[in-house]
Structure formats: C-alpha cells, structure tokens
Motif scaffolding. Structure first.
Motif, PDB file in Angstrom:
ATOM      1  N   GLY A 224       1.138  -1.269  -0.316  1.00  0.00           N
ATOM      2  CA  GLY A 224      -0.163  -0.276   0.026  1.00  0.00           C
ATOM      3  C   GLY A 224       0.900   0.973   0.154  1.00  0.00           C
ATOM      4  N   LYS A 225       0.963   1.976   0.907  1.00  0.00           N
ATOM      5  CA  LYS A 225       1.425   3.212   1.113  1.00  0.00           C
ATOM      6  C   LYS A 225       2.476   3.672   1.730  1.00  0.00           C
ATOM      7  CE  LYS A 225      -2.802   6.217   1.198  1.00  0.00           C
ATOM      8  NZ  LYS A 225      -3.854   6.919   1.285  1.00  0.00           N
ATOM      9  N   GLN A 226       3.159   2.078   2.553  1.00  0.00           N
ATOM     10  CA  GLN A 226       4.275   1.761   2.799  1.00  0.00           C
ATOM     11  C   GLN A 226       5.349   0.847   2.535  1.00  0.00           C
ATOM     12  OE1 GLN A 226       3.491   0.337   7.618  1.00  0.00           O
ATOM     13  NE2 GLN A 226       1.530   0.978   6.941  1.00  0.00           N
ATOM     14  N   SER A 227       6.364   0.963   2.596  1.00  0.00           N
ATOM     15  CA  SER A 227       7.255   0.020   2.290  1.00  0.00           C
ATOM     16  C   SER A 227       8.583  -0.601   2.787  1.00  0.00           C
ATOM     17  CB  SER A 227       7.989   0.585   0.846  1.00  0.00           C
ATOM     18  OG  SER A 227       8.893   1.595   0.915  1.00  0.00           O
ATOM     19  N   ASP A 228       8.231  -1.674   2.368  1.00  0.00           N
ATOM     20  CA  ASP A 228      10.811  -1.857   3.180  1.00  0.00           C
ATOM     21  C   ASP A 228      11.569  -2.284   2.311  1.00  0.00           C
ATOM     22  OD1 ASP A 228      10.167  -2.877   5.921  1.00  0.00           O
ATOM     23  OD2 ASP A 228       7.996  -3.353   4.522  1.00  0.00           O
ATOM     24  N   VAL A 229      12.658  -1.948   1.930  1.00  0.00           N
ATOM     25  CA  VAL A 229      13.179  -1.989   1.424  1.00  0.00           C
ATOM     26  C   VAL A 229      15.289  -3.548   1.355  1.00  0.00           C
ATOM     27  CG1 VAL A 229      15.964  -0.774  -0.017  1.00  0.00           C
ATOM     28  CG2 VAL A 229      13.394   0.677   0.429  1.00  0.00           C
ATOM     29  N   ALA A 230      15.022  -4.353   0.563  1.00  0.00           N
ATOM     30  CA  ALA A 230      16.362  -4.491   0.619  1.00  0.00           C
ATOM     31  C   ALA A 230      17.494  -3.847  -0.243  1.00  0.00           C
ATOM     32  CB  ALA A 230      16.262  -6.400   0.142  1.00  0.00           C
ATOM     33  N   ASP A 231      17.779  -2.834   0.703  1.00  0.00           N
ATOM     34  CA  ASP A 231      19.306  -2.596  -0.087  1.00  0.00           C
ATOM     35  C   ASP A 231      21.077  -2.689   0.950  1.00  0.00           C
ATOM     36  OD1 ASP A 231      19.280  -1.262   2.701  1.00  0.00           O
ATOM     37  OD2 ASP A 231      18.711   0.410   2.016  1.00  0.00           O
ATOM     38  N   LYS A 232      21.433  -2.189   0.412  1.00  0.00           N
ATOM     39  CA  LYS A 232      22.896  -2.933   0.585  1.00  0.00           C
ATOM     40  C   LYS A 232      23.140  -2.872   1.630  1.00  0.00           C
ATOM     41  CE  LYS A 232      25.201   1.622   0.935  1.00  0.00           C
ATOM     42  NZ  LYS A 232      26.355   2.521   0.451  1.00  0.00           N
ATOM     43  N   SER A 233      22.087  -2.451   3.080  1.00  0.00           N
ATOM     44  CA  SER A 233      22.289  -2.381   4.478  1.00  0.00           C
ATOM     45  C   SER A 233      21.375  -3.843   4.820  1.00  0.00           C
ATOM     46  CB  SER A 233      21.623  -0.866   5.067  1.00  0.00           C
ATOM     47  OG  SER A 233      20.356  -1.401   5.409  1.00  0.00           O
ATOM     48  N   VAL A 234      21.004  -4.637   3.949  1.00  0.00           N
ATOM     49  CA  VAL A 234      20.261  -5.765   4.279  1.00  0.00           C
ATOM     50  C   VAL A 234      20.816  -6.835   3.772  1.00  0.00           C
ATOM     51  CG1 VAL A 234      18.218  -7.047   3.861  1.00  0.00           C
ATOM     52  CG2 VAL A 234      17.626  -4.442   4.468  1.00  0.00           C
ATOM     53  N   ILE A 235      21.512  -6.639   2.478  1.00  0.00           N
ATOM     54  CA  ILE A 235      22.084  -7.560   1.386  1.00  0.00           C
ATOM     55  C   ILE A 235      24.133  -7.736   1.617  1.00  0.00           C
ATOM     56  CG2 ILE A 235      22.435  -7.770  -0.732  1.00  0.00           C
ATOM     57  CD1 ILE A 235      20.676  -6.214  -2.006  1.00  0.00           C
ATOM     58  N   SER A 236      24.346  -6.914   2.881  1.00  0.00           N
ATOM     59  CA  SER A 236      25.396  -7.374   2.715  1.00  0.00           C
ATOM     60  C   SER A 236      24.978  -8.332   4.368  1.00  0.00           C
ATOM     61  CB  SER A 236      25.826  -5.573   4.287  1.00  0.00           C
ATOM     62  OG  SER A 236      25.343  -5.625   4.645  1.00  0.00           O
ATOM     63  N   GLY A 237      24.194  -8.453   5.162  1.00  0.00           N
ATOM     64  CA  GLY A 237      24.064  -9.913   6.127  1.00  0.00           C
ATOM     65  C   GLY A 237      23.926 -11.293   4.675  1.00  0.00           C
ATOM     66  N   PHE A 238      23.541 -11.230   4.275  1.00  0.00           N
ATOM     67  CA  PHE A 238      23.305 -12.542   3.288  1.00  0.00           C
ATOM     68  C   PHE A 238      24.859 -12.447   2.602  1.00  0.00           C
ATOM     69  CE2 PHE A 238      19.172 -10.500   1.146  1.00  0.00           C
ATOM     70  CZ  PHE A 238      18.713 -10.257   2.523  1.00  0.00           C
ATOM     71  N   ILE A 239      25.900 -12.096   2.269  1.00  0.00           N
ATOM     72  CA  ILE A 239      27.574 -12.097   2.101  1.00  0.00           C
ATOM     73  C   ILE A 239      27.816 -12.314   3.048  1.00  0.00           C
ATOM     74  CG2 ILE A 239      29.403 -11.463   0.703  1.00  0.00           C
ATOM     75  CD1 ILE A 239      27.563  -8.942  -0.024  1.00  0.00           C
ATOM     76  N   THR A 240      28.839 -14.183   2.568  1.00  0.00           N
ATOM     77  CA  THR A 240      29.772 -14.652   2.825  1.00  0.00           C
ATOM     78  C   THR A 240      31.202 -14.417   2.393  1.00  0.00           C
ATOM     79  OG1 THR A 240      29.526 -16.527   2.892  1.00  0.00           O
ATOM     80  CG2 THR A 240      28.384 -15.665   4.723  1.00  0.00           C
ATOM     81  N   ILE A 241      32.409 -14.378   2.916  1.00  0.00           N
ATOM     82  CA  ILE A 241      33.687 -14.558   2.602  1.00  0.00           C
ATOM     83  C   ILE A 241      33.913 -15.446   2.271  1.00  0.00           C
ATOM     84  CG2 ILE A 241      36.073 -13.172   1.831  1.00  0.00           C
ATOM     85  CD1 ILE A 241      33.717  -9.966   2.076  1.00  0.00           C
ATOM     86  N   ASP A 242      34.590 -16.464   2.024  1.00  0.00           N
ATOM     87  CA  ASP A 242      35.855 -17.383   2.578  1.00  0.00           C
ATOM     88  C   ASP A 242      36.991 -17.342   2.357  1.00  0.00           C
ATOM     89  OD1 ASP A 242      36.982 -18.107   0.131  1.00  0.00           O
ATOM     90  OD2 ASP A 242      35.464 -19.475  -0.260  1.00  0.00           O
ATOM     91  N   ASP A 243      38.301 -17.921   3.436  1.00  0.00           N
ATOM     92  CA  ASP A 243      39.457 -17.773   3.549  1.00  0.00           C
ATOM     93  C   ASP A 243      39.918 -17.520   1.524  1.00  0.00           C
ATOM     94  OD1 ASP A 243      39.381 -18.110   5.700  1.00  0.00           O
ATOM     95  OD2 ASP A 243      39.052 -20.188   5.869  1.00  0.00           O
ATOM     96  N   ASP A 244      39.970 -18.054   0.962  1.00  0.00           N
ATOM     97  CA  ASP A 244      40.096 -17.196  -0.272  1.00  0.00           C
ATOM     98  C   ASP A 244      39.634 -16.406  -1.647  1.00  0.00           C
ATOM     99  OD1 ASP A 244      41.551 -19.982  -0.331  1.00  0.00           O
ATOM    100  OD2 ASP A 244      39.635 -21.027  -1.028  1.00  0.00           O
TER     101      ASP A 244
END
Length: 455
Positions: A224-244
């Motif tokens: 409706g008139k409201q929204s939620d955003v998946a931006d870098k502040s959210v996406i950064s929590g989805f990312i993992t970095i391995d030892d390589d």
C-alpha cells in the motif's frame, strides 16, 4: 766529416741512455702499480702486489657490516662473528699484469681505479649463527582482507609486520659481506616476509567488484502506502566471504530475511481491528482472509535480483491476497460483508456505502452448529445451488460460500429472522438471509469480498 761522426755518436749515446732508462722504468713497473692507481678508495701509487694485498687484508680485517632493521634498530657484525677469514688471491697479480709495465707513460694522463677484495672463506656454522642472531622475532605480516559491515564492506589494508625471511636474510648478508659492503638495509633488501595479498591483488579487486555489483542492488517492496527495502544495509547481511576471498550469497540468510518480512507484513489469519457498525472498534481474528507472502517464491526472486544487481520496485509474491493494505479497516477495505452474530444482523458495504442492511439467522447454538467467528472472503457465487448435508438436501436461489461449507444464502422457508432464533432454531452454520435482501447481497458483493463474522 769528423764533426759529423762525433754528432752521430752523441745521438746514439743519448738514444741508448733513453732506451736503457725506459726499459729500466718499465722493469720497475712490472712489479709496481702506476701512479694514479687507487684501490678501494686508497691511493696505491707505486705499490707492489704484496703491498696491495696487505692493504686489502688490512681493510678486510677492519670491516664491519651494519644491518638496519625495519623500524630503525641496527646490528653490527664483525668478520669474526660472520666466520669470515681472508687470504691473498690472484686478483691483484692479475690486475698488475693488465698494467703493462712498458706502457708506463700512460699514467701521465690515465688513472686506474679498482674495487677488489681478498679471498674470503666462511665458517658456515659461525655464519649461520650470525644470521640467526639477526632473526629477531617480529609480528607476522597480515594479508589485506575485506570485512562485511552493516552498510556494505570495509577493506583492511595489508600489514607488513616484522617477520624476517631467513633465506633472504642469509643471502643478503652473504652478498654484502662478500663485497665488503658496510651497510645493509633489510627493508630495502627485501628480507622481510611480505603479505601475500595486498589491496592491489587480483583477489581483492575481483572480490570488491563482485560485492559492488551485489550491494548495488535495491529491491523495494510496496505494501500500500508503506514499503520495505532490501538495499545494501540488508544485502550485506546475506554475503559471506571465505578464506580464498570468494564471496557467496547465503540462500538461508535471504530466506530468513523474507521470513521476517512476512512476519511483519502478513495479515493472513491474523487478528485485526475492525470498525463495527454497532459496537465500535473491535478485534476480529481467525479465518482464511488476508495477505500472505509466498516466502519460498519470493526468496528465490530476491536472490536473483541481488545476483543481477537490479534496482526494482515491486510487490512480493503472495500465496494469499487481501483486498487492500490501507483501507478504513486495514486490509478489509471499504467493501465488505459484516455479520454481527450477537445481534443477528448483516450489513453489506460497497466502497464505504451501505447497500444491504438485514436481519439474519446463523448457526444453531443449542445443537453446536455455531457459525465460526472469523474473517474470510467470498470464495465464489452461484445461482440455484443445492445445499447438502448428512440429513438434508436444500435448494437455494443464491449461494455465496465463504469458508469451506459455510456460506451466505437465501432462506425462503423462514418466516422470522434476527432476534434469538439462532439459539434453538438456527442454521447448520450458514448465514440464512431473507430472499429479497439476499438478491441485493448477490448483486453487489463479488467473489473475494471480505466477510467479517463475530459474536
């Protein structure tokens, strides 16, 4: 004639003297270095080979090697500590031979500058001990690395540390001491263990390019008139970095985020406030009406958008939908059917206007046929249906089911509606409606219209 002969004899004697003198000087310079000769910065005019060798040995025995460490500390090593011993070699004799004694006149216009040393041998055990004495324990180098943060990522620069490489140190000390070089800067000589990964390494540049693409994505979900955003502040929590130095998007983290979004936004089967006609604001709950995000489908869609670096505004995928998000009754909106079973009355509102106002009869309380107090919606509507049960078969003109076998229909067989009829002579659970009123309900209310029932 006699005078001529005397003159010739005189010239001959002069020539003989000059030749003898030239030869004598040449013989002298067979064993002596020409004037203008400099050895290791020291004037060696007329030095013999032996004297030059003595000079070299003297210089070598006085030699010290000053080693400068990273940070400025110094260590001084003597030939004794380095296990060095010196002896005369053939180098000086060879250089003297190159200074041909018969060419001694060239010394008047040419200088000879030599950098040479004596023969050097090492006591390897003593040398290794000297190298080990320089191997002070220092901090190990640290590779550059990338840290995920709340709003993106941070690159940590490599740290040089102060850990020495024994092989490099040994080699550089050997080179310096063999040439009697007096100073050795370990940093400049590359004697420290270097970080394998720097901010300029391919591993870092490739990783950050991948992160920039993913973190550049932005998915805006509208409610409706409201929204939620998946931006870098959210996406950064989805990312993992391995030892390589390889980045990956966590499917589970994406699913968890969508699940939390659904918990916040879903209204399906949830309690909600409702502005009732007679009782003011009440709370209604249960049923099968409302918005419900399809978590599995939307998790896959969100992951795909991030991988593509998309910027998009959209509604999430739904497994169930309501009519609106921002209506006067929340997701119920301004078009709905309201059944107050305590008052045995039904109202139908269309775009906020009352179109039907009628008494009804709901499920028989005495026989346990209570009509459920829920929020549901019209599943479909049809004419001339036959309602069937264990012990009945009843034809109706209008049939509008809202929850399983529960529905709203005309009850032409009833002479009385409203009041307390439902307590002992109610329906099997349906909302019995006067035929004329039911025709209006059928005409104005469409499939999907919310039905609010409460006691």
């Amino acid at each position: 004639m006699i005078a001529v002969i005397k003159r010739i004899r005189w010239y001959l004697w002069v020539l003989i003297v000059l030749v003898v003198a030239y030869v004598g000087v040449s013989i002298y310079f067979m064993e002596h270095f020409f004037t203008g000769t400099e050895v290791n910065g020291v004037n060696a005019d007329l030095y013999t080979v032996k004297q030059v060798n003595e000079l070299l040995l003297s210089q070598a025995n006085a030699y010290t090697l000053t080693i400068t460490e990273r940070g400025g500390d110094t260590v001084t090593l003597t030939p004794e500590k380095l296990g060095m011993s010196f002896s005369e070699g053939d180098t000086v004799r060879t250089l003297k031979r190159k200074q041909n004694g018969f060419l001694w006149p060239r010394m008047f216009w040419q200088k000879d500058l030599y950098q040479i040393g004596p023969e050097i041998s090492y006591d390897e055990d003593a040398f290794d001990a000297a190298v080990n004495s320089c191997m002070k324990k220092g901090a190990s180098p640290e590779n550059a690395w990338v840290e995920m943060t709340e709003d993106g990522y941070k690159i940590h620069k490599e740290e040089q540390g102060a850990e020495l490489d024994w092989e490099a140190l040994s080699g550089q000390i050997r080179i310096a001491s063999e040439s009697l070089i007096e100073t050795l800067d370990l940093d400049e000589a590359g004697c420290y263990v270097e970080p394998q990964i720097t901010t300029e390494s391919e591993e870092i540049t490739s990783l950050t390019a991948q992160l920039d693409e993913w973190l550049g994505a932005s998915v805006t979900y509208t409610f409706g008139k409201q929204s939620d955003v998946a931006d870098k502040s959210v996406i950064s929590g989805f990312i993992t970095i391995d030892d390589d130095y390889k980045a990956a998007l966590s499917e589970q983290a994406v699913t968890d985020w969508v699940t939390e979004l659904a918990k916040e936004r879903d209204t399906y089967k949830q309690a909600r406030s409702f502005n009732s006609t007679l009782r003011g604001t009440i709370t209604v709950k249960g049923g099968n009406y409302g918005w419900q995000i399809d978590k599995a489908t939307e998790s896959v869609a969100l992951l795909a958008s991030i991988e593509k670096g998309e910027t998009v505004t959209k509604e999430p995928a739904y497994s169930h939908k309501g009519n609106t998000w921002d209506g006067p009754n929340g997701d119920i909106g301004s078009t709905y059917i309201e059944v107050d079973m305590g008052a045995q009355h039904m109202w139908c509102y269309k775009n906020g206007s009352l179109v039907v106002d009628t008494d009804v009869v709901t499920g028989n309380i005495s026989r346990g046929y209570n009509t459920p107090a829920i929020v549901s919606q019209i599943q479909y509507k049809t004419r001339n249906a036959v309602l069937k049960g264990d012990n009945y078969r009843t034809p109706v003109n209008y049939w509008m089911p809202f929850y399983g076998n529960y529905g709203i229909h005309d009850a032409y067989w009833r002479a009385e509606f409203g009041g307390e009829v439902y307590l002992t002579n109610g329906s099997h659970g349906c909302v019995n409606t006067p035929p004329a009123a039911m025709a209006q309900v059928y005409a104005n209310m469409e499939t999907g219209t919310p039905v609010v029932l409460y006691y």
